[in-house]
Design a protein around this motif. Structure first.
Motif, mmCIF file in Angstrom:
data_model
loop_
_atom_site.group_PDB
_atom_site.id
_atom_site.type_symbol
_atom_site.label_atom_id
_atom_site.label_comp_id
_atom_site.label_asym_id
_atom_site.label_seq_id
_atom_site.Cartn_x
_atom_site.Cartn_y
_atom_site.Cartn_z
ATOM 1 N N LEU A 398 0.776 -1.286 0.101
ATOM 2 C CA LEU A 398 -0.154 0.051 0.108
ATOM 3 C C LEU A 398 0.918 1.310 0.087
ATOM 4 C CD1 LEU A 398 -2.663 -1.022 2.575
ATOM 5 C CD2 LEU A 398 -2.956 -0.968 0.092
ATOM 6 N N SER A 399 1.914 1.424 0.841
ATOM 7 C CA SER A 399 2.914 2.371 0.713
ATOM 8 C C SER A 399 3.625 2.627 -0.683
ATOM 9 C CB SER A 399 3.763 2.213 1.996
ATOM 10 O OG SER A 399 4.609 3.571 2.099
ATOM 11 N N CYS A 400 4.093 1.468 -1.134
ATOM 12 C CA CYS A 400 4.809 1.741 -2.392
ATOM 13 C C CYS A 400 3.950 1.899 -3.623
ATOM 14 C CB CYS A 400 5.812 0.437 -2.293
ATOM 15 S SG CYS A 400 6.911 0.252 -1.283
ATOM 16 N N ALA A 401 2.785 1.592 -3.701
ATOM 17 C CA ALA A 401 2.043 1.777 -4.901
ATOM 18 C C ALA A 401 1.930 3.243 -5.364
ATOM 19 C CB ALA A 401 0.639 1.140 -4.504
ATOM 20 N N GLY A 402 1.679 4.014 -4.498
ATOM 21 C CA GLY A 402 1.590 5.540 -5.101
ATOM 22 C C GLY A 402 2.925 6.023 -5.264
ATOM 23 N N ILE A 403 4.198 5.623 -4.610
ATOM 24 C CA ILE A 403 5.525 6.104 -4.669
ATOM 25 C C ILE A 403 6.054 5.551 -6.183
ATOM 26 C CG2 ILE A 403 7.909 5.881 -3.723
ATOM 27 C CD1 ILE A 403 6.692 5.874 -1.121
ATOM 28 N N LEU A 404 5.708 4.173 -6.366
ATOM 29 C CA LEU A 404 6.239 3.813 -7.701
ATOM 30 C C LEU A 404 5.486 4.607 -8.761
ATOM 31 C CD1 LEU A 404 5.774 0.088 -7.196
ATOM 32 C CD2 LEU A 404 7.989 1.173 -7.684
ATOM 33 N N LEU A 405 4.100 5.137 -8.787
ATOM 34 C CA LEU A 405 3.372 5.603 -9.645
ATOM 35 C C LEU A 405 4.129 7.139 -9.897
ATOM 36 C CD1 LEU A 405 1.180 5.752 -11.849
ATOM 37 C CD2 LEU A 405 -0.239 6.708 -10.166
ATOM 38 N N LEU A 406 4.568 7.656 -8.804
ATOM 39 C CA LEU A 406 5.185 9.090 -8.884
ATOM 40 C C LEU A 406 6.463 8.878 -9.679
ATOM 41 C CD1 LEU A 406 4.729 10.410 -5.249
ATOM 42 C CD2 LEU A 406 3.739 11.176 -7.391
ATOM 43 N N GLY A 407 7.274 7.658 -9.561
ATOM 44 C CA GLY A 407 8.329 7.594 -10.240
ATOM 45 C C GLY A 407 8.309 7.324 -11.773
ATOM 46 N N VAL A 408 7.213 7.026 -12.291
ATOM 47 C CA VAL A 408 7.097 6.921 -13.686
ATOM 48 C C VAL A 408 6.335 7.797 -14.509
ATOM 49 C CG1 VAL A 408 7.635 4.435 -13.250
ATOM 50 C CG2 VAL A 408 5.155 5.119 -13.431
ATOM 51 N N VAL A 409 5.793 8.841 -13.972
ATOM 52 C CA VAL A 409 4.959 9.816 -14.686
ATOM 53 C C VAL A 409 5.515 11.186 -14.442
ATOM 54 C CG1 VAL A 409 3.091 8.314 -14.948
ATOM 55 C CG2 VAL A 409 2.995 9.843 -13.095
ATOM 56 N N SER A 410 5.358 12.135 -15.216
ATOM 57 C CA SER A 410 5.668 13.470 -14.820
ATOM 58 C C SER A 410 4.542 14.260 -14.349
ATOM 59 C CB SER A 410 5.707 14.308 -16.098
ATOM 60 O OG SER A 410 4.623 14.363 -17.154
ATOM 61 N N HIS A 411 4.711 15.392 -13.741
ATOM 62 C CA HIS A 411 3.770 16.082 -13.185
ATOM 63 C C HIS A 411 2.547 16.365 -13.923
ATOM 64 C CE1 HIS A 411 1.519 19.958 -12.004
ATOM 65 N NE2 HIS A 411 1.817 19.295 -10.812
ATOM 66 N N ARG A 412 2.560 16.703 -15.012
ATOM 67 C CA ARG A 412 1.348 17.009 -15.778
ATOM 68 C C ARG A 412 0.536 15.622 -16.237
ATOM 69 N NH1 ARG A 412 0.790 21.879 -17.709
ATOM 70 N NH2 ARG A 412 -0.751 20.853 -19.714
ATOM 71 N N GLU A 413 1.234 14.518 -15.951
ATOM 72 C CA GLU A 413 0.440 13.271 -16.355
ATOM 73 C C GLU A 413 -0.264 12.656 -15.050
ATOM 74 O OE1 GLU A 413 3.169 11.353 -19.689
ATOM 75 O OE2 GLU A 413 3.893 11.172 -17.581
ATOM 76 N N GLN A 414 0.161 13.129 -13.886
ATOM 77 C CA GLN A 414 -0.115 12.825 -12.369
ATOM 78 C C GLN A 414 -1.686 12.616 -12.483
ATOM 79 O OE1 GLN A 414 2.035 11.531 -10.183
ATOM 80 N NE2 GLN A 414 0.276 10.501 -9.266
ATOM 81 N N GLY A 415 -2.441 13.701 -12.763
ATOM 82 C CA GLY A 415 -4.050 13.340 -12.745
ATOM 83 C C GLY A 415 -4.436 12.206 -13.483
ATOM 84 N N VAL A 416 -4.255 12.066 -14.524
ATOM 85 C CA VAL A 416 -4.635 10.983 -15.520
ATOM 86 C C VAL A 416 -4.166 9.797 -14.972
ATOM 87 C CG1 VAL A 416 -4.639 10.078 -17.829
ATOM 88 C CG2 VAL A 416 -4.785 12.339 -17.437
ATOM 89 N N ALA A 417 -2.769 9.480 -14.669
ATOM 90 C CA ALA A 417 -2.296 8.483 -14.066
ATOM 91 C C ALA A 417 -2.868 8.128 -12.670
ATOM 92 C CB ALA A 417 -0.909 8.668 -13.771
ATOM 93 N N SER A 418 -3.292 8.822 -11.800
ATOM 94 C CA SER A 418 -3.832 8.411 -10.363
ATOM 95 C C SER A 418 -5.121 7.975 -10.680
ATOM 96 C CB SER A 418 -3.727 9.787 -9.672
ATOM 97 O OG SER A 418 -2.373 10.120 -9.369
ATOM 98 N N GLY A 419 -5.775 8.765 -12.071
ATOM 99 C CA GLY A 419 -7.076 8.374 -11.958
ATOM 100 C C GLY A 419 -7.118 6.638 -12.559
ATOM 101 N N MET A 420 -6.250 6.474 -13.388
ATOM 102 C CA MET A 420 -6.111 5.165 -14.054
ATOM 103 C C MET A 420 -5.912 4.193 -12.995
ATOM 104 S SD MET A 420 -4.347 5.255 -17.958
ATOM 105 C CE MET A 420 -2.943 6.242 -17.386
#
Length: 500
Positions: A398-420
């Motif tokens: 649970l802790s690493c899931a969000g951190i991994l996502l931060l490490g593979v997308v840019s700031h401008r992609e974060q909204g779409v990536a978090s939604g997915m």
């Protein structure tokens, strides 16, 4: 893996928040973090409260279809998430947070007042609209917190599920014992109302990040149709139809065709609902798929306690332990506490080492824990030890899931990536829940209109969930190198586009 500057990027919008200096988060940002934690975990809160009351609801309405209480909620969350995430980018995330919490509150009120099971399911479906809250919160973290706090704050938001797994079962168990399932559902509505107030008064305004003016309704209908057909097929295939029935095979075929059409449409429309080109990047696709399966499976496993501990012990009919809600919550407290402690440690650890390492370790331990629960679930000691093993791994996951996502997308992609991420997690939750019920239904008994399960069925369900977690573990070895939290760009720095 390289990062190159974007072509003439516009300045990134930032939240209307004063800067914090020094080594501590500071009182202002601490309050904001706490205000974001509770609404972000309402999906988990709803899961705990409704799963605790699931057995009582099934017996009250005399239904064998109780699985749909959780499935329809997860399915609506999955389908609503892309629209909610896009709306956050278009209209500002705080405004959208307020809207979906208000809609969810209405759904919870319908559920608690429903005179029959069918209307209760309608309320559960409407309540699912607040499920995408976590996607908005994760996407907002980069705009709200300074760069050095983004990783720890994100990890704490994810691992705060452990607090839910300690306090909410105790509260839900006490309410179930003293007020019945209606009291549990009233309390859930109160939790949503509290989240609404926290967002209204303490979460800062976050400006829109896009200027797009319409939604991709065609893509949404195709995706929704595909997901609904697949989940319904699994439910019926493992129940009354069977896996070789023409209706089951037809629905699976229809789901596949709709999914293919969705990809085709998304690649051609100018304003896609989901960025399938982003999914074509190995880092994004492997992180999203692996984390969705792992988290969806863990949330499904959390509902097993209902059938193991809260269902009655009826020789030859039900292998439940017949515990009270309070007793069950107390037994589960050590495992919930471990999620918090391990999650906090993981948030610090991922700042120093490759986040993929604790992620894989968490998947291994969780898989082993689910297997242990399949064998050992017959008394308090067994449930505590096996549950603790599972939750040690879950804290890392649970802790690493969000951190991994931060490490593979840019700031401008974060909204779409978090939604997915939230959409796929809930879709996997719906799918793994149906697979779990397929295993349970392999050896069940119907008494007074309610399904009860044998010990063999309980074991099969745990082993099925362990297999799902094992799939996530396998996928984790295909994740390419990701950035650590202290290496990512935030909303206050130059925007970069990943070629990962």
């Amino acid at each position: 893996m390289t990062r190159t500057p974007a072509a003439s990027p516009p300045p990134a919008p930032t939240a209307d928040l004063p800067s914090e200096h020094g080594t501590r988060l500071g009182p202002r940002l601490t309050v904001v973090l706490l205000a974001m934690l509770w609404p972000a975990q309402m999906l988990t809160v709803a899961g705990v409260f409704t799963s605790t009351s699931q057995g009582a609801i099934a017996q009250h309405f005399q239904t064998t279809q109780i699985a749909w209480s959780a499935t329809i909620y997860a399915l609506v969350v999955a389908l609503a998430t892309p629209f909610v995430a896009k709306a956050g980018d278009l209209f500002g995330r705080k405004r959208v947070m307020i809207a979906i919490l208000a809609a969810g509150l209405i759904g919870d009120l319908i559920s608690v007042l429903a005179p029959n099971f069918e209307l209760m399911l309608v309320g559960r479906a409407i309540a699912g609209l607040y499920g995408p809250m976590a996607a908005l919160v994760y996407a907002s973290a980069r705009d709200v917190f300074p760069p050095k706090y983004v990783g720890p704050a994100t990890g704490l938001i994810g691992s705060s599920a452990g607090i839910i797994l300690i306090l909410c079962p105790l509260a839900a168990g006490w309410l179930l014992d003293h007020t019945g399932f209606h009291g549990v559902l009233w309390a859930l509505g109160g939790g949503i109302a509290l989240g609404l107030l926290l967002v209204l008064f303490f979460v800062p305004d976050i400006p829109p990040t896009e200027e797009r003016v319409h939604f991709d309704w065609a893509g949404g209908l195709l995706l929704g149709g595909s997901a609904t057909a697949l989940v319904y097929a699994l439910a019926q295939g493992g129940g009354t139809w069977g896996w070789t029935d023409a209706r089951f095979l037809g629905l699976v075929a229809a789901a596949t065709v709709l999914a293919v059409l969705f990809v085709v449409v998304e690649r051609r429309v100018t304003e896609p609902l989901l960025d399938v080109r982003m999914l074509a990047r190995p880092g994004v696709s492997t992180v999203l798929a692996g984390s969705a399966i792992a988290q969806g499976t863990f949330y499904s496993a959390g509902t097993m306690v209902v059938f193991v501990a809260l269902y009655p012990s009826i020789p030859g009919v039900s292998a439940g332990l017949g515990w009270t809600g309070t007793h069950n919550a107390i037994v589960g407290t050590p495992a919930g506490l471990l999620v918090i402690l391990v999650g906090l440690a993981a948030g610090v650890l991922t700042r120093k080492i490759d986040p993929r390492l604790p992620w894989r370790a968490g998947l291994v331990v969780t898989t082993v824990g689910l297997i242990a629960q399949g064998f050992f679930h017959h008394n308090e000691l067994q449930i505590i030890l096996a549950g603790c093993l599972t939750n040690i791994g879950a804290g890392l996951v649970l802790s690493c899931a969000g951190i991994l996502l931060l490490g593979v997308v840019s700031h401008r992609e974060q909204g779409v990536a978090s939604g997915m991420a939230v959409m796929l997690t809930n879709l996997m939750n719906a799918l793994t829940t149906q697979l779990m019920f397929t295993a349970l239904n392999s050896d069940r008994n119907i008494l007074n209109g309610t399904a009860f399960y044998s010990d063999n069925a309980l074991s099969k369900a745990y082993f099925t969930l362990a297999a799902c977690m094992g799939l996530a573990l396998l996928m984790s070895f295909f994740i390419p190198k990701v950035l650590r939290p202290n290496q990512i760009e935030t909303g206050t720095t130059e925007q970069l586009v990943s070629t990962r």
